[in-house]
Scaffold this motif. Structure first.
Motif, PDB file in Angstrom:
ATOM      1  N   SER A 284       0.769  -1.327   0.412  1.00  0.00           N
ATOM      2  CA  SER A 284      -0.060  -0.035  -0.121  1.00  0.00           C
ATOM      3  C   SER A 284       0.883   1.216  -0.404  1.00  0.00           C
ATOM      4  O   SER A 284       0.195   2.295  -0.430  1.00  0.00           O
ATOM      5  N   ALA A 285       2.216   0.835   0.172  1.00  0.00           N
ATOM      6  CA  ALA A 285       2.914   2.288   0.724  1.00  0.00           C
ATOM      7  C   ALA A 285       3.187   2.849  -0.642  1.00  0.00           C
ATOM      8  O   ALA A 285       3.064   4.123  -0.557  1.00  0.00           O
ATOM      9  N   SER A 286       3.683   2.020  -1.638  1.00  0.00           N
ATOM     10  CA  SER A 286       4.118   1.925  -2.669  1.00  0.00           C
ATOM     11  C   SER A 286       2.657   2.229  -3.492  1.00  0.00           C
ATOM     12  O   SER A 286       2.864   1.803  -4.929  1.00  0.00           O
ATOM     13  N   ASP A 295      -3.955   3.150   2.236  1.00  0.00           N
ATOM     14  CA  ASP A 295      -2.363   3.177   2.843  1.00  0.00           C
ATOM     15  C   ASP A 295      -3.019   3.909   4.021  1.00  0.00           C
ATOM     16  O   ASP A 295      -3.367   4.517   4.814  1.00  0.00           O
ATOM     17  N   GLY A 296      -3.087   2.729   5.425  1.00  0.00           N
ATOM     18  CA  GLY A 296      -3.112   3.034   6.408  1.00  0.00           C
ATOM     19  C   GLY A 296      -3.991   2.768   7.078  1.00  0.00           C
ATOM     20  O   GLY A 296      -4.589   3.202   7.985  1.00  0.00           O
ATOM     21  N   LYS A 297      -4.923   2.228   5.957  1.00  0.00           N
ATOM     22  CA  LYS A 297      -6.735   2.558   6.621  1.00  0.00           C
ATOM     23  C   LYS A 297      -6.880   0.583   6.414  1.00  0.00           C
ATOM     24  O   LYS A 297      -6.080   0.056   4.841  1.00  0.00           O
ATOM     25  N   MET A 298      -7.784  -0.193   7.005  1.00  0.00           N
ATOM     26  CA  MET A 298      -8.867  -1.143   6.498  1.00  0.00           C
ATOM     27  C   MET A 298     -10.081  -0.568   6.396  1.00  0.00           C
ATOM     28  O   MET A 298     -10.988   0.771   6.586  1.00  0.00           O
ATOM     29  N   ILE A 299     -10.629  -0.660   4.491  1.00  0.00           N
ATOM     30  CA  ILE A 299     -12.147  -0.558   4.679  1.00  0.00           C
ATOM     31  C   ILE A 299     -12.380  -1.517   4.060  1.00  0.00           C
ATOM     32  O   ILE A 299     -12.030  -2.583   3.659  1.00  0.00           O
ATOM     33  N   ILE A 300     -14.040  -1.243   4.203  1.00  0.00           N
ATOM     34  CA  ILE A 300     -15.063  -3.115   4.386  1.00  0.00           C
ATOM     35  C   ILE A 300     -15.962  -2.367   3.115  1.00  0.00           C
ATOM     36  O   ILE A 300     -16.591  -0.703   2.751  1.00  0.00           O
ATOM     37  N   TYR A 301     -15.750  -3.154   1.509  1.00  0.00           N
ATOM     38  CA  TYR A 301     -16.714  -3.107   0.669  1.00  0.00           C
ATOM     39  C   TYR A 301     -17.120  -4.158   0.503  1.00  0.00           C
ATOM     40  O   TYR A 301     -16.769  -5.578  -0.309  1.00  0.00           O
ATOM     41  N   ASN A 302     -18.603  -4.294  -0.007  1.00  0.00           N
ATOM     42  CA  ASN A 302     -19.125  -4.817   0.042  1.00  0.00           C
ATOM     43  C   ASN A 302     -19.332  -6.258   1.098  1.00  0.00           C
ATOM     44  O   ASN A 302     -19.041  -7.721   0.061  1.00  0.00           O
ATOM     45  N   ASP A 303     -18.763  -5.791   2.055  1.00  0.00           N
ATOM     46  CA  ASP A 303     -18.406  -7.056   3.010  1.00  0.00           C
ATOM     47  C   ASP A 303     -17.117  -7.677   2.868  1.00  0.00           C
ATOM     48  O   ASP A 303     -16.940  -8.760   3.864  1.00  0.00           O
ATOM     49  N   ILE A 304     -16.120  -6.642   2.170  1.00  0.00           N
ATOM     50  CA  ILE A 304     -14.764  -7.175   1.674  1.00  0.00           C
ATOM     51  C   ILE A 304     -14.187  -6.476   2.572  1.00  0.00           C
ATOM     52  O   ILE A 304     -13.899  -5.343   2.432  1.00  0.00           O
ATOM     53  N   LYS A 305     -13.162  -6.978   3.412  1.00  0.00           N
ATOM     54  CA  LYS A 305     -12.189  -6.138   4.478  1.00  0.00           C
ATOM     55  C   LYS A 305     -11.055  -6.039   3.668  1.00  0.00           C
ATOM     56  O   LYS A 305     -10.440  -6.907   2.805  1.00  0.00           O
ATOM     57  N   ILE A 306     -10.451  -4.952   3.203  1.00  0.00           N
ATOM     58  CA  ILE A 306      -9.055  -4.538   2.560  1.00  0.00           C
ATOM     59  C   ILE A 306      -8.223  -3.748   3.446  1.00  0.00           C
ATOM     60  O   ILE A 306      -8.871  -2.325   3.752  1.00  0.00           O
ATOM     61  N   VAL A 307      -7.069  -4.358   3.695  1.00  0.00           N
ATOM     62  CA  VAL A 307      -6.325  -3.761   4.598  1.00  0.00           C
ATOM     63  C   VAL A 307      -5.194  -2.343   4.036  1.00  0.00           C
ATOM     64  O   VAL A 307      -4.402  -3.840   3.272  1.00  0.00           O
ATOM     65  N   GLY A 308      -4.298  -1.831   4.238  1.00  0.00           N
ATOM     66  CA  GLY A 308      -3.829  -1.222   3.438  1.00  0.00           C
ATOM     67  C   GLY A 308      -2.817  -1.253   4.462  1.00  0.00           C
ATOM     68  O   GLY A 308      -2.856  -0.139   5.109  1.00  0.00           O
ATOM     69  N   ASN A 309      -1.551  -1.618   4.163  1.00  0.00           N
ATOM     70  CA  ASN A 309      -1.014  -1.327   5.346  1.00  0.00           C
ATOM     71  C   ASN A 309       0.743  -1.867   5.631  1.00  0.00           C
ATOM     72  O   ASN A 309       0.320  -2.876   5.033  1.00  0.00           O
TER      73      ASN A 309
END
Ligand code: NAD
Length: 362
Positions: A284-286, A295-309
């Protein structure tokens, strides 16, 4: 030498641990640590007392000839107090051109630990590898926690549970550790990487390799992947997206030296993924490998967790600090002789890491 370790401003890690302080002391160095530097890694000031003088920031600057931090200190903190000192840090996280100007203007002899050459001899000094290894492990542990399912297959009287499907994109240091960890937890693991060496490593860990033809390789890239053609990336996206639609967990680590990370998980693919699934994007940093990563967050989209770290190793602060600290120790053992830095501009490790080239050691 008089070596000072700065407290990190925004990181749980510390660049010197008590275990490694003992080794430095044995090599005859005088060590200074900014008070509280180890607190967030659970190393108290008192844990260092046999080997280190724990001091304030201003005393650290006054006493040390050589300064070390994991993250470069804020640019506006660099001033003439640093002049003629040696400074080691990982400058990958800052605007290097800007930073370099200030370092050179203030006559600070600086080494970038983030660009150690990928040679056998330099392996023990490589902070990117040591931290990536831990990040790969932690990515799987985090995914396992977020996933509403188990990793292993189990059969019980109440019914059987199918093993989780894990897809790893990028089988470098972090990716291989993620594969090994997910396998240990009992998942079915598949991986993609354009380097042919990675294929063998993936198979040897018992995972499946997602075959895609036509990858570009360059042996002069020093172990790094090079930018792939549009055609390859399209083919890869097609092959990988079939696997992603069935995946429970995706760990993405794909990076290209000095460039933006390739998008391997476009939104159109996320739209087809299973609800409840988890994407951990270590790139995520690049820019990230998933189009939707923040980057630096967790989002939830359509019940899918996307962690950028990209800094998950920091969540294992004791181990990551220990490995970082050992990397620094090995680097200094290599470049210090008789209490002085050996300024050998012919040496590959010295010349690659020494970034303030406009100022010569005197
Ligand atoms: P990295 O962090 O730069 O990249 C991670 C992975 O992403 C790499 O394996 C890369 O091939 C892969 N990748 C790039 N484009 C991709 C794409 N389109 N799809 C899928 N994957 C893609 O690399 P890294 O993990 O730091 O290291 C890569 C390799 O370099 C290691 O496996 C190792 O063999 C070698 N290495 C050697 C040393 C040493 O000898 N000192 C040190 C570190 C790494």
């Amino acid at each position: 030498m008089k070596i000072g370790f700065i407290k990190e401003a925004n990181d749980t890690r510390v660049s010197l641990t008590p275990e490694v302080a003992k080794k430095f002391k044995k090599s005859g160095h005088d060590l200074f640590l900014e008070s509280g530097a180890g607190d967030l890694s659970n190393f108290k000031n008192s844990d260092y007392k046999e080997y280190v003088k724990v001091v304030s920031y201003s005393d650290l600057l006054k006493n040390s000839e050589l300064l070390i931090s994991i993250n470069p200190i804020e640019l506006n903190k660099i001033n003439s107090n640093f002049s003629k000192k040696i400074y080691l840090s990982n400058f990958n996280s800052v605007n290097k051109d800007n930073y370099l100007l200030v370092l050179e203007k203030n006559n600070i002899y600086s080494f970038d630990l983030g660009i150690i050459p990928r040679t056998t001899i330099a392996q023990s000094m490589d902070i990117l590898s040591s931290q990536a290894n831990l990040s790969g492990y932690k990515a799987v542990i985090k995914a396992a926690e977020l996933l509403p399912r188990m990793f292993p297959m189990i059969i019980t009287a109440a019914g059987s549970i199918k093993p989780a499907k894990v897809v790893v994109l990028g089988a470098g240091v972090a990716g291989l550790q993620a594969i090994a960890t997910a396998k240990r937890l009992g998942a079915i693991v598949e991986a993609s990487d354009p380097r042919s060496a990675a294929r063998e490593e993936v198979l040897s860990l018992g995972a499946r390799f997602i075959e895609v033809e036509g990858a570009v390789e360059d042996s002069s890239a020093g172990g790094y992947a090079v930018k792939q053609t549009k055609e390859y990336l399209e083919r890869q996206k097609k092959e990988v997206s079939k696997k992603l639609e069935l995946a429970d967990v995706v760990i993405s680590t794909a990076q290209v030296l000095g460039g933006k990370s390739p998008i391997l998980i476009p939104k159109t693919v996320v739209d087809k993924m299973k609800p409840g699934s988890v994407i951990i994007d270590l790139a995520s940093a690049s820019g990230g490998n998933c189009e939707m990563t923040q980057d630096g967050k967790m989002i939830i989209y359509n019940d899918i967790k996307i962690v950028g770290n990209s800094y998950l190793s920091a969540e294992l602060s004791q181990d990551s600090s220990n490995l970082f600290s050992n990397n620094v120790y090995n680097f200094l053992e290599y470049i210090i002789n008789d209490n002085k830095i050996v300024d050998n501009y012919e040496d590959e490790i010295f010349s690659q890491c020494y970034i303030t080239k406009k100022i010569k050691f005197s």
